[in-house]
Design a protein around this motif. Structure first.
Motif, PDB file in Angstrom:
ATOM      1  N   GLU A   1       0.828  -1.201   0.000  1.00  0.00           N
ATOM      2  CA  GLU A   1       0.000   0.000   0.000  1.00  0.00           C
ATOM      3  C   GLU A   1       0.867   1.257   0.000  1.00  0.00           C
ATOM      4  O   GLU A   1       1.807   1.393   0.790  1.00  0.00           O
ATOM      5  CB  GLU A   1      -0.907   0.023   1.227  1.00  0.00           C
ATOM      6  N   GLY A   2       0.542   2.194  -0.896  1.00  0.00           N
ATOM      7  CA  GLY A   2       1.199   3.489  -0.912  1.00  0.00           C
ATOM      8  C   GLY A   2       2.569   3.520  -1.553  1.00  0.00           C
ATOM      9  O   GLY A   2       3.269   4.528  -1.451  1.00  0.00           O
ATOM     10  N   LEU A   3       2.980   2.449  -2.232  1.00  0.00           N
ATOM     11  CA  LEU A   3       4.274   2.456  -2.897  1.00  0.00           C
ATOM     12  C   LEU A   3       4.260   3.427  -4.073  1.00  0.00           C
ATOM     13  O   LEU A   3       3.231   3.617  -4.726  1.00  0.00           O
ATOM     14  CB  LEU A   3       4.629   1.065  -3.425  1.00  0.00           C
ATOM     15  N   PRO A   4       5.396   4.039  -4.401  1.00  0.00           N
ATOM     16  CA  PRO A   4       5.457   4.858  -5.623  1.00  0.00           C
ATOM     17  C   PRO A   4       5.250   3.975  -6.838  1.00  0.00           C
ATOM     18  O   PRO A   4       5.573   2.778  -6.821  1.00  0.00           O
ATOM     19  CB  PRO A   4       6.870   5.446  -5.576  1.00  0.00           C
ATOM     20  N   GLY A   5       4.715   4.557  -7.904  1.00  0.00           N
ATOM     21  CA  GLY A   5       4.388   3.765  -9.085  1.00  0.00           C
ATOM     22  C   GLY A   5       5.561   3.004  -9.666  1.00  0.00           C
ATOM     23  O   GLY A   5       5.402   1.890 -10.168  1.00  0.00           O
ATOM     24  N   TRP A   6       6.753   3.584  -9.592  1.00  0.00           N
ATOM     25  CA  TRP A   6       7.893   2.916 -10.216  1.00  0.00           C
ATOM     26  C   TRP A   6       8.288   1.631  -9.503  1.00  0.00           C
ATOM     27  O   TRP A   6       8.976   0.783 -10.082  1.00  0.00           O
ATOM     28  CB  TRP A   6       9.088   3.869 -10.312  1.00  0.00           C
ATOM     29  N   LEU A   7       7.854   1.469  -8.235  1.00  0.00           N
ATOM     30  CA  LEU A   7       8.180   0.239  -7.511  1.00  0.00           C
ATOM     31  C   LEU A   7       7.158  -0.870  -7.741  1.00  0.00           C
ATOM     32  O   LEU A   7       7.389  -2.011  -7.342  1.00  0.00           O
ATOM     33  CB  LEU A   7       8.272   0.518  -6.008  1.00  0.00           C
ATOM     34  N   ALA A   8       6.039  -0.539  -8.381  1.00  0.00           N
ATOM     35  CA  ALA A   8       4.988  -1.540  -8.595  1.00  0.00           C
ATOM     36  C   ALA A   8       5.502  -2.789  -9.310  1.00  0.00           C
ATOM     37  O   ALA A   8       5.148  -3.908  -8.923  1.00  0.00           O
ATOM     38  CB  ALA A   8       3.822  -0.922  -9.352  1.00  0.00           C
ATOM     39  N   PRO A   9       6.346  -2.660 -10.357  1.00  0.00           N
ATOM     40  CA  PRO A   9       6.833  -3.887 -11.015  1.00  0.00           C
ATOM     41  C   PRO A   9       7.671  -4.767 -10.099  1.00  0.00           C
ATOM     42  O   PRO A   9       7.659  -5.990 -10.229  1.00  0.00           O
ATOM     43  CB  PRO A   9       7.670  -3.343 -12.181  1.00  0.00           C
TER      44      PRO A   9
END
Length: 340
Positions: A126-134
């Motif tokens: 929850e709340g991770l920056p988008g670039w860490l999603a992968p």
């Protein structure tokens, strides 16, 4: 203790994590990632960085040269996966899928991806920056065999250890925290590594939250960071280093609230530093390290340091399965000396 005296898990060349010949092969092809989702995560504009046009076009793009393969298979038999996990060493603090057990149940209304532990520990995306999603998605789905050909013994033998793979955001965008062992150390002096070390009894159960607590504790002891500012968002499969007998759990963290870091013990650690992810994905900084015994593995030449061994192997797999990898020259060799 400075970094899993594994020692600093650099025995990769005897342990074989992601050796060059295995890159992109372990686990087998199982499809492709969603290109639009990868782009929306902000990879092309932030990981590649200015002047990295190839990264912008190739990451997560089915037409691009750096297209990664998707990981995980929704058609798997959960029972068989669970049996395989027990046999091959999945960390029990991983997600509920792919044969990994959770550390508890989320409270009603909580993030459905959260995996609470004890004493305030939790693994949540929850709340991770988008670039860490992968990276979070990769951690959810990657199989042990896709990380390394050397997995924990079925007998359960091995010294339980953990490292903290900590991502932050710096002046040049996404970055990764590393440390460098003191040059005077007899074993692997001057080698970069993740913060980490062996589990202590007070860390708790190695099959649940023990690795989480150990990774944060060791990082605090070695770098002085405040664990309260770290959000744990993933746990990779446990890996094995045969030459030292260490079973290592890589714990993924987001440095939500950065705090000053330093080499707490200069006798053990020469420096603590961050490396921009853009530098780790730059083909110019990638090479194949060659040990005098003939073992080979991925390497990164960044921040005036040669990152190789276990640390480079984990970074290589994260970069690959997150879709950040760009074509690089695997024929570029960097020889190691006999002290490595």
């Amino acid at each position: 203790m400075t970094g899993v005296q594994m020692t600093h898990t650099s025995e990769t060349y005897d342990g074989g994590l992601s050796a060059t010949g295995d890159l992109g092969r372990t686990g087998g092809p199982v499809g492709r990632p969603d290109a639009d989702r990868a782009r929306s995560a902000g990879l092309s504009g932030r990981i590649g960085g200015p002047g990295h046009a190839q990264a912008a076009s190739g990451v997560g793009d089915p037409a691009g040269p750096g297209t990664p393969r998707a990981i995980g298979d929704p058609t798997r038999d959960p029972a068989k996966d669970a049996a395989r996990a027990r046999a091959t060493g999945h960390a029990a603090v991983g997600h509920a899928g792919a044969g990994r057990a959770t550390t508890g149940h989320a409270a009603p209304g909580a993030d459905p991806h959260a995996r609470p532990g004890t004493n305030g520990l939790a693994v949540t995306s929850e709340g991770l920056p988008g670039w860490l999603a992968p990276v979070a998605r990769a951690a959810e789905a990657v199989e042990p065999e896709q990380m390394s050909r050397f997995l924990p013994p079925e007998s359960g033998d091995g010294r339980q250890s953990a490292v903290l793979v900590l991502f932050g955001e710096g002046p040049r965008g996404p970055e990764l925290l590393l440390m460098e062992r003191a040059s005077q150390l007899r074993s692997h002096g001057g080698q970069p590594s993740f913060p980490g070390g062996a589990l202590d009894p007070e860390d708790g159960d190695p099959a649940t939250t023990g690795p989480l607590r150990a990774a944060l504790r060791e990082a605090e002891e070695e770098t002085g960071l405040d664990p309260a500012g770290v959000q744990l968002f993933g746990v990779l499969p446990r890996l094995y280093i045969p030459v030292s007998g260490f079973v290592v759990t890589p714990v993924l963290g987001w440095w939500r609230e950065p705090t000053p870091v330093r080499a707490v013990d200069s006798g053990e650690t020469a420096r603590v530093f961050t490396v921009p992810v853009a530098d780790l994905t730059d083909p110019a900084n990638r090479a194949t390290a060659v040990h005098p015994r003939g073992h080979t593995g991925p390497a990164f030449l960044v921040e005036s340091a040669l990152v190789w061994g276990f640390t480079a192997g984990v970074i290589d797999r994260i970069v690959h399965y997150a879709g950040w990898e760009r074509p690089w020259d695997r024929a570029k060799r960097v020889p190691l000396d006999w002290h490595a």
